[in-house]
Design a protein around this motif. Structure first.
Motif, mmCIF file in Angstrom:
data_model
loop_
_atom_site.group_PDB
_atom_site.id
_atom_site.type_symbol
_atom_site.label_atom_id
_atom_site.label_comp_id
_atom_site.label_asym_id
_atom_site.label_seq_id
_atom_site.Cartn_x
_atom_site.Cartn_y
_atom_site.Cartn_z
ATOM 1 N N GLN A 226 0.928 -1.223 0.113
ATOM 2 C CA GLN A 226 0.179 0.008 -0.304
ATOM 3 C C GLN A 226 0.910 1.109 -0.173
ATOM 4 O O GLN A 226 1.607 1.582 1.112
ATOM 5 N N ALA A 227 1.149 1.853 -1.073
ATOM 6 C CA ALA A 227 1.819 2.887 -1.258
ATOM 7 C C ALA A 227 1.337 3.834 -2.350
ATOM 8 O O ALA A 227 0.746 3.454 -3.357
ATOM 9 N N ASP A 228 1.945 5.139 -2.535
ATOM 10 C CA ASP A 228 1.679 6.102 -3.359
ATOM 11 C C ASP A 228 2.687 6.217 -4.661
ATOM 12 O O ASP A 228 3.717 6.271 -4.384
ATOM 13 N N ALA A 229 2.159 6.033 -5.795
ATOM 14 C CA ALA A 229 3.072 6.000 -6.851
ATOM 15 C C ALA A 229 3.945 7.348 -6.917
ATOM 16 O O ALA A 229 5.141 7.417 -7.579
ATOM 17 N N ARG A 230 3.535 8.353 -6.692
ATOM 18 C CA ARG A 230 4.287 9.569 -6.253
ATOM 19 C C ARG A 230 5.479 9.727 -5.302
ATOM 20 O O ARG A 230 6.142 10.652 -5.114
ATOM 21 N N ASP A 231 5.589 8.596 -4.741
ATOM 22 C CA ASP A 231 6.661 8.453 -3.787
ATOM 23 C C ASP A 231 7.623 7.013 -4.301
ATOM 24 O O ASP A 231 7.593 6.213 -3.593
ATOM 25 N N PRO A 232 8.178 7.358 -5.265
ATOM 26 C CA PRO A 232 8.936 6.131 -5.776
ATOM 27 C C PRO A 232 10.018 5.590 -4.906
ATOM 28 O O PRO A 232 10.465 4.408 -4.756
ATOM 29 N N ARG A 233 10.653 6.573 -4.223
ATOM 30 C CA ARG A 233 11.694 6.110 -3.562
ATOM 31 C C ARG A 233 11.234 5.204 -2.323
ATOM 32 O O ARG A 233 11.865 4.196 -1.969
ATOM 33 N N SER A 234 9.987 5.304 -1.525
ATOM 34 C CA SER A 234 9.312 4.597 -0.667
ATOM 35 C C SER A 234 8.937 3.278 -1.308
ATOM 36 O O SER A 234 9.114 2.197 -0.818
ATOM 37 N N ILE A 235 8.601 3.351 -2.580
ATOM 38 C CA ILE A 235 8.163 2.157 -3.320
ATOM 39 C C ILE A 235 9.136 0.918 -3.522
ATOM 40 O O ILE A 235 9.409 -0.143 -3.216
ATOM 41 N N LEU A 236 10.354 1.759 -3.958
ATOM 42 C CA LEU A 236 11.674 0.747 -4.239
ATOM 43 C C LEU A 236 12.335 0.357 -2.859
ATOM 44 O O LEU A 236 12.674 -0.830 -2.752
ATOM 45 N N GLU A 237 12.209 1.097 -1.768
ATOM 46 C CA GLU A 237 12.345 0.456 -0.655
ATOM 47 C C GLU A 237 12.005 -0.667 -0.215
ATOM 48 O O GLU A 237 12.505 -1.612 0.407
ATOM 49 N N GLN A 238 10.444 -0.506 -0.121
ATOM 50 C CA GLN A 238 9.599 -1.576 0.376
ATOM 51 C C GLN A 238 9.811 -2.828 -0.517
ATOM 52 O O GLN A 238 9.650 -3.784 -0.236
ATOM 53 N N ALA A 239 9.653 -2.487 -1.851
ATOM 54 C CA ALA A 239 9.860 -3.665 -2.793
ATOM 55 C C ALA A 239 11.063 -4.507 -2.878
ATOM 56 O O ALA A 239 11.170 -5.545 -3.013
ATOM 57 N N SER A 240 12.167 -3.584 -2.264
ATOM 58 C CA SER A 240 13.503 -4.548 -2.310
ATOM 59 C C SER A 240 13.656 -5.477 -1.126
ATOM 60 O O SER A 240 14.496 -6.262 -1.283
ATOM 61 N N ARG A 241 12.441 -5.513 -0.594
ATOM 62 C CA ARG A 241 12.347 -6.668 0.520
ATOM 63 C C ARG A 241 11.751 -7.982 -0.162
ATOM 64 O O ARG A 241 12.122 -9.121 0.365
ATOM 65 N N VAL A 242 11.355 -7.794 -1.188
ATOM 66 C CA VAL A 242 10.991 -8.914 -2.299
ATOM 67 C C VAL A 242 11.685 -9.070 -3.423
ATOM 68 O O VAL A 242 11.884 -10.436 -3.735
ATOM 69 N N LEU A 243 12.163 -8.065 -3.917
ATOM 70 C CA LEU A 243 12.848 -8.171 -5.505
ATOM 71 C C LEU A 243 14.188 -7.783 -5.198
ATOM 72 O O LEU A 243 14.582 -7.038 -4.286
ATOM 73 N N ASP A 244 15.118 -8.447 -6.033
ATOM 74 C CA ASP A 244 16.446 -7.952 -6.115
ATOM 75 C C ASP A 244 16.864 -7.211 -7.203
ATOM 76 O O ASP A 244 16.727 -7.657 -8.491
ATOM 77 N N PHE A 245 16.894 -5.968 -6.968
ATOM 78 C CA PHE A 245 17.138 -4.817 -8.028
ATOM 79 C C PHE A 245 18.420 -4.713 -8.603
ATOM 80 O O PHE A 245 18.875 -4.036 -9.472
ATOM 81 N N GLY A 246 19.085 -5.829 -7.966
ATOM 82 C CA GLY A 246 20.560 -6.126 -8.782
ATOM 83 C C GLY A 246 20.301 -7.180 -10.026
ATOM 84 O O GLY A 246 21.205 -7.225 -10.914
ATOM 85 N N ARG A 247 19.014 -7.679 -10.203
ATOM 86 C CA ARG A 247 18.807 -8.439 -11.362
ATOM 87 C C ARG A 247 17.523 -7.853 -12.211
ATOM 88 O O ARG A 247 16.971 -6.778 -11.742
ATOM 89 N N PRO A 248 17.373 -8.120 -13.360
ATOM 90 C CA PRO A 248 16.407 -7.549 -14.145
ATOM 91 C C PRO A 248 14.892 -7.613 -13.491
ATOM 92 O O PRO A 248 14.595 -8.442 -12.889
ATOM 93 N N VAL A 249 14.346 -6.537 -13.596
ATOM 94 C CA VAL A 249 12.856 -6.437 -13.227
ATOM 95 C C VAL A 249 12.104 -5.772 -14.350
ATOM 96 O O VAL A 249 12.438 -4.765 -15.149
ATOM 97 N N ALA A 250 10.846 -6.272 -14.441
ATOM 98 C CA ALA A 250 9.745 -5.625 -15.343
ATOM 99 C C ALA A 250 9.230 -4.732 -14.477
ATOM 100 O O ALA A 250 8.388 -4.936 -13.865
ATOM 101 N N LEU A 251 9.118 -3.215 -14.902
ATOM 102 C CA LEU A 251 8.396 -2.199 -14.242
ATOM 103 C C LEU A 251 7.097 -1.851 -15.006
ATOM 104 O O LEU A 251 7.231 -1.505 -16.299
ATOM 105 N N SER A 252 6.000 -2.209 -14.425
ATOM 106 C CA SER A 252 4.662 -1.901 -15.338
ATOM 107 C C SER A 252 4.183 -0.660 -14.551
ATOM 108 O O SER A 252 3.736 -0.650 -13.533
ATOM 109 N N LEU A 253 4.050 0.219 -15.555
ATOM 110 C CA LEU A 253 2.876 1.383 -15.202
ATOM 111 C C LEU A 253 1.877 1.354 -16.217
ATOM 112 O O LEU A 253 1.907 2.224 -17.126
#
Length: 267
Positions: free
Chosen positions: A132-159
Protein backbone atom coordinates in the motif's frame (compact mmCIF):
# COMPACT_ATOMS: atom_id res chain seq x y z
CA UNK A 1 -4.76 -9.68 4.24
CA UNK A 2 -7.52 -10.78 6.63
CA UNK A 3 -8.13 -8.22 9.29
CA UNK A 4 -7.30 -5.26 7.03
CA UNK A 5 -10.37 -5.51 4.85
CA UNK A 6 -12.99 -3.94 7.19
CA UNK A 7 -10.70 -0.99 7.93
CA UNK A 8 -10.00 -0.50 4.25
CA UNK A 9 -13.70 -0.64 3.43
CA UNK A 10 -14.44 1.95 6.13
CA UNK A 11 -12.37 4.65 4.42
CA UNK A 12 -13.63 4.05 0.87
CA UNK A 13 -15.31 7.23 -0.39
CA UNK A 14 -18.44 6.17 -2.27
CA UNK A 15 -19.66 9.74 -2.81
CA UNK A 16 -17.16 10.52 -5.57
CA UNK A 17 -16.17 8.40 -8.58
CA UNK A 18 -12.75 6.77 -8.45
CA UNK A 19 -10.76 5.95 -11.62
CA UNK A 20 -10.01 2.37 -10.52
CA UNK A 21 -13.69 1.68 -9.88
CA UNK A 22 -14.81 3.31 -13.14
CA UNK A 23 -12.22 1.13 -14.91
CA UNK A 24 -13.62 -1.88 -13.06
CA UNK A 25 -17.09 -0.99 -14.34
CA UNK A 26 -15.78 -0.75 -17.92
CA UNK A 27 -14.32 -4.25 -17.50
CA UNK A 28 -17.64 -5.64 -16.28
CA UNK A 29 -16.46 -5.96 -12.67
CA UNK A 30 -18.57 -5.73 -9.53
CA UNK A 31 -16.24 -3.69 -7.30
CA UNK A 32 -17.74 -0.30 -8.06
CA UNK A 33 -20.51 1.94 -6.81
CA UNK A 34 -23.42 3.83 -8.42
CA UNK A 35 -21.35 7.03 -8.62
CA UNK A 36 -18.69 5.12 -10.60
CA UNK A 37 -21.26 3.57 -12.90
CA UNK A 38 -22.81 6.98 -13.53
CA UNK A 39 -19.48 8.42 -14.65
CA UNK A 40 -18.69 5.27 -16.63
CA UNK A 41 -21.99 5.53 -18.49
CA UNK A 42 -21.39 9.23 -19.16
CA UNK A 43 -17.95 8.45 -20.59
CA UNK A 44 -19.36 5.59 -22.69
CA UNK A 45 -22.03 7.92 -24.11
CA UNK A 46 -19.31 10.35 -25.15
CA UNK A 47 -16.93 7.66 -26.35
CA UNK A 48 -18.51 4.29 -27.08
CA UNK A 49 -15.04 2.80 -27.39
CA UNK A 50 -14.08 3.47 -23.75
CA UNK A 51 -15.02 -0.01 -22.46
CA UNK A 52 -13.23 -1.56 -25.46
CA UNK A 53 -10.15 0.53 -24.64
CA UNK A 54 -10.16 -0.76 -21.06
CA UNK A 55 -10.30 -4.34 -22.32
CA UNK A 56 -7.56 -3.65 -24.89
CA UNK A 57 -5.37 -2.18 -22.17
CA UNK A 58 -5.70 -5.28 -20.00
CA UNK A 59 -4.91 -7.45 -23.01
CA UNK A 60 -1.79 -5.36 -23.68
CA UNK A 61 -0.65 -5.94 -20.09
CA UNK A 62 -1.09 -9.68 -20.49
CA UNK A 63 0.78 -9.82 -23.81
CA UNK A 64 3.64 -7.65 -22.58
CA UNK A 65 4.00 -9.64 -19.35
CA UNK A 66 3.98 -12.93 -21.21
CA UNK A 67 6.52 -11.64 -23.74
CA UNK A 68 8.93 -10.58 -20.99
CA UNK A 69 8.54 -13.74 -18.94
CA UNK A 70 8.82 -16.07 -21.93
CA UNK A 71 10.98 -14.17 -24.41
CA UNK A 72 13.22 -12.09 -22.16
CA UNK A 73 13.45 -14.47 -19.21
CA UNK A 74 12.49 -11.82 -16.66
CA UNK A 75 11.45 -13.33 -13.34
CA UNK A 76 10.71 -10.19 -11.31
CA UNK A 77 7.79 -7.81 -11.81
CA UNK A 78 6.89 -4.52 -10.12
CA UNK A 79 3.37 -3.36 -10.99
CA UNK A 80 2.57 0.17 -9.78
CA UNK A 81 -1.01 1.41 -9.94
CA UNK A 82 -2.32 -2.13 -9.83
CA UNK A 83 -6.02 -1.34 -9.66
CA UNK A 84 -8.82 -3.64 -8.62
CA UNK A 85 -7.93 -7.29 -9.26
CA UNK A 86 -9.23 -8.56 -12.59
CA UNK A 87 -8.31 -12.09 -13.64
CA UNK A 88 -5.99 -13.02 -15.08
CA UNK A 89 -3.87 -10.70 -12.98
CA UNK A 90 -0.27 -9.94 -13.87
CA UNK A 91 1.15 -12.52 -11.45
CA UNK A 92 -1.06 -15.23 -12.94
CA UNK A 93 0.26 -14.45 -16.42
CA UNK A 94 3.90 -14.28 -15.30
CA UNK A 95 3.73 -17.38 -13.11
CA UNK A 96 1.94 -19.37 -15.80
CA UNK A 97 5.14 -18.96 -17.82
CA UNK A 98 7.60 -19.00 -14.92
CA UNK A 99 6.15 -20.47 -11.71
CA UNK A 100 9.07 -19.01 -9.72
CA UNK A 101 8.35 -15.42 -10.78
CA UNK A 102 8.33 -12.80 -8.03
CA UNK A 103 5.64 -10.12 -8.30
CA UNK A 104 5.08 -6.98 -6.22
CA UNK A 105 1.86 -5.01 -6.69
CA UNK A 106 1.58 -1.39 -5.54
CA UNK A 107 -1.49 0.81 -5.12
CA UNK A 108 -2.80 3.41 -2.69
CA UNK A 109 -6.53 2.90 -3.25
CA UNK A 110 -8.36 1.52 -0.18
CA UNK A 111 -10.63 -0.62 -2.35
CA UNK A 112 -7.57 -2.33 -3.86
CA UNK A 113 -6.31 -3.01 -0.34
CA UNK A 114 -9.69 -4.48 0.52
CA UNK A 115 -9.35 -6.94 -2.35
CA UNK A 116 -5.60 -7.48 -2.12
CA UNK A 117 -6.05 -11.07 -0.94
CA UNK A 118 -7.02 -11.88 -4.54
CA UNK A 119 -3.65 -10.53 -5.68
CA UNK A 120 -1.75 -12.85 -3.37
CA UNK A 121 -2.91 -16.18 -4.75
CA UNK A 122 0.28 -17.08 -6.54
CA UNK A 123 2.22 -20.25 -7.16
CA UNK A 124 4.01 -22.02 -4.29
CA UNK A 125 7.31 -21.62 -6.17
CA UNK A 126 6.92 -17.88 -6.69
CA UNK A 127 6.32 -14.85 -4.50
CA UNK A 128 3.39 -12.46 -4.75
CA UNK A 129 3.17 -9.42 -2.48
CA UNK A 130 1.09 -6.25 -2.24
CA UNK A 131 2.28 -2.84 -1.01
CA UNK A 132 0.00 0.00 0.00
CA UNK A 133 1.95 3.03 -1.29
CA UNK A 134 1.58 6.14 -3.42
CA UNK A 135 3.02 6.10 -6.93
CA UNK A 136 4.21 9.67 -6.34
CA UNK A 137 6.65 8.37 -3.72
CA UNK A 138 8.85 6.12 -5.86
CA UNK A 139 11.73 5.99 -3.39
CA UNK A 140 9.49 4.53 -0.71
CA UNK A 141 8.16 2.02 -3.21
CA UNK A 142 11.66 0.93 -4.16
CA UNK A 143 12.69 0.60 -0.54
CA UNK A 144 9.69 -1.56 0.34
CA UNK A 145 9.81 -3.61 -2.87
CA UNK A 146 13.50 -4.40 -2.29
CA UNK A 147 12.42 -6.73 0.52
CA UNK A 148 10.92 -8.99 -2.17
CA UNK A 149 12.73 -8.08 -5.39
CA UNK A 150 16.47 -8.12 -6.10
CA UNK A 151 17.14 -4.85 -7.92
CA UNK A 152 20.56 -6.15 -8.88
CA UNK A 153 18.75 -8.41 -11.35
CA UNK A 154 16.31 -7.54 -14.18
CA UNK A 155 12.85 -6.34 -13.20
CA UNK A 156 9.83 -5.60 -15.39
CA UNK A 157 8.38 -2.29 -14.20
CA UNK A 158 4.71 -2.00 -15.19
CA UNK A 159 3.00 1.39 -15.23
CA UNK A 160 -0.28 0.39 -16.85
CA UNK A 161 -2.85 3.19 -17.34
CA UNK A 162 -1.21 5.13 -14.50
CA UNK A 163 0.62 8.12 -15.94
CA UNK A 164 -2.44 9.82 -17.44
CA UNK A 165 -3.40 10.54 -13.81
CA UNK A 166 -0.05 12.26 -13.17
CA UNK A 167 0.60 15.56 -14.93
CA UNK A 168 4.11 16.58 -16.00
CA UNK A 169 4.07 19.43 -13.49
CA UNK A 170 3.17 16.94 -10.75
CA UNK A 171 6.35 14.99 -11.37
CA UNK A 172 5.43 12.32 -13.92
CA UNK A 173 8.89 12.30 -15.50
CA UNK A 174 10.75 12.36 -12.20
CA UNK A 175 8.62 9.44 -11.02
CA UNK A 176 9.51 7.31 -14.03
CA UNK A 177 13.16 8.37 -14.04
CA UNK A 178 13.61 7.51 -10.35
CA UNK A 179 12.13 4.05 -10.87
CA UNK A 180 14.01 3.27 -14.08
CA UNK A 181 17.32 4.49 -12.65
CA UNK A 182 16.97 1.89 -9.87
CA UNK A 183 16.60 -0.99 -12.35
CA UNK A 184 19.45 -3.28 -13.40
CA UNK A 185 20.48 -3.72 -17.04
CA UNK A 186 18.14 -6.16 -18.76
CA UNK A 187 15.13 -4.63 -17.01
CA UNK A 188 12.12 -3.31 -18.92
CA UNK A 189 9.61 -0.49 -18.59
CA UNK A 190 6.07 -1.47 -19.62
CA UNK A 191 3.83 1.56 -20.00
CA UNK A 192 0.40 2.45 -21.29
CA UNK A 193 -1.16 5.91 -21.18
CA UNK A 194 -3.93 7.95 -22.74
CA UNK A 195 -3.51 9.84 -26.01
CA UNK A 196 -5.65 12.23 -28.04
CA UNK A 197 -3.72 11.45 -31.24
CA UNK A 198 -6.45 9.22 -32.72
CA UNK A 199 -9.77 10.63 -31.54
CA UNK A 200 -9.06 14.12 -30.18
CA UNK A 201 -12.65 15.29 -29.81
CA UNK A 202 -13.84 12.16 -28.00
CA UNK A 203 -10.81 12.18 -25.70
CA UNK A 204 -11.22 15.85 -24.84
CA UNK A 205 -14.90 15.31 -24.01
CA UNK A 206 -13.97 12.29 -21.92
CA UNK A 207 -11.34 14.30 -20.03
CA UNK A 208 -13.96 16.98 -19.34
CA UNK A 209 -16.38 14.37 -18.01
CA UNK A 210 -13.73 12.99 -15.68
CA UNK A 211 -12.88 16.53 -14.56
CA UNK A 212 -16.55 17.11 -13.73
CA UNK A 213 -16.30 14.03 -11.51
CA UNK A 214 -13.22 15.44 -9.79
CA UNK A 215 -10.65 13.32 -11.67
CA UNK A 216 -7.79 14.90 -13.64
CA UNK A 217 -6.56 13.16 -16.78
CA UNK A 218 -3.66 13.97 -19.11
CA UNK A 219 -3.55 12.93 -22.77
CA UNK A 220 -0.08 12.71 -24.31
CA UNK A 221 1.11 12.58 -27.91
CA UNK A 222 3.35 9.83 -29.25
CA UNK A 223 6.36 12.15 -28.90
CA UNK A 224 5.45 12.98 -25.31
CA UNK A 225 5.11 9.29 -24.46
CA UNK A 226 8.51 8.74 -26.07
CA UNK A 227 10.14 11.02 -23.51
CA UNK A 228 9.43 8.42 -20.81
CA UNK A 229 11.55 5.94 -22.77
CA UNK A 230 14.61 8.14 -23.26
CA UNK A 231 17.74 6.06 -22.71
CA UNK A 232 15.82 2.82 -23.25
CA UNK A 233 15.64 0.60 -26.31
CA UNK A 234 12.04 0.31 -27.51
CA UNK A 235 11.10 -3.26 -28.29
CA UNK A 236 9.22 -3.81 -31.57
CA UNK A 237 6.76 -2.48 -32.57
CA UNK A 238 7.66 0.61 -30.54
CA UNK A 239 5.00 3.02 -29.29
CA UNK A 240 1.66 1.86 -30.64
CA UNK A 241 -2.01 1.90 -29.76
CA UNK A 242 -2.32 -0.86 -27.15
CA UNK A 243 -4.53 -2.88 -29.48
CA UNK A 244 -1.71 -2.95 -32.04
CA UNK A 245 1.17 -3.89 -29.75
CA UNK A 246 1.88 -7.49 -30.81
CA UNK A 247 -1.79 -8.43 -31.17
CA UNK A 248 -2.66 -12.10 -31.05
CA UNK A 249 -5.03 -11.37 -33.92
CA UNK A 250 -4.61 -8.43 -36.27
CA UNK A 251 -7.41 -5.90 -35.59
CA UNK A 252 -9.62 -5.51 -38.64
CA UNK A 253 -11.51 -2.31 -39.24
CA UNK A 254 -11.67 -1.45 -35.53
CA UNK A 255 -11.50 2.15 -34.40
CA UNK A 256 -8.21 3.11 -32.78
CA UNK A 257 -7.82 2.63 -29.04
CA UNK A 258 -6.78 5.94 -27.49
CA UNK A 259 -4.06 4.48 -25.30
CA UNK A 260 -0.42 4.16 -26.31
CA UNK A 261 1.53 1.14 -25.11
CA UNK A 262 5.22 0.34 -25.33
CA UNK A 263 8.01 -1.68 -23.74
CA UNK A 264 11.52 -0.30 -23.31
CA UNK A 265 14.65 -2.31 -22.50
CA UNK A 266 17.38 -0.94 -20.24
CA UNK A 267 20.80 -1.90 -21.60
Amino acid sequence: MTGTEPAAQAIIDTTRPHPARVYDWFLGGKDNYPVDEQLGRRIAEIDGGAPRAALANRAFMRRATRALAAGSGIRQFLDIGTGIPTEPNLHQVAQSVAPDARVVYVDNDPIVLAHAHALLRGTPQGVTEYLQADARDPRSILEQASRVLDFGRPVALSLIALLHFVADEDGAHDLVRTLVDALAPGSCLVLSTMTADFEPDNVRRGIAAYAAGGVTLVARSRAEVGVFFEGLELLPPGIESVARWRPEEEPEGAAPVSLYGAVGLKR
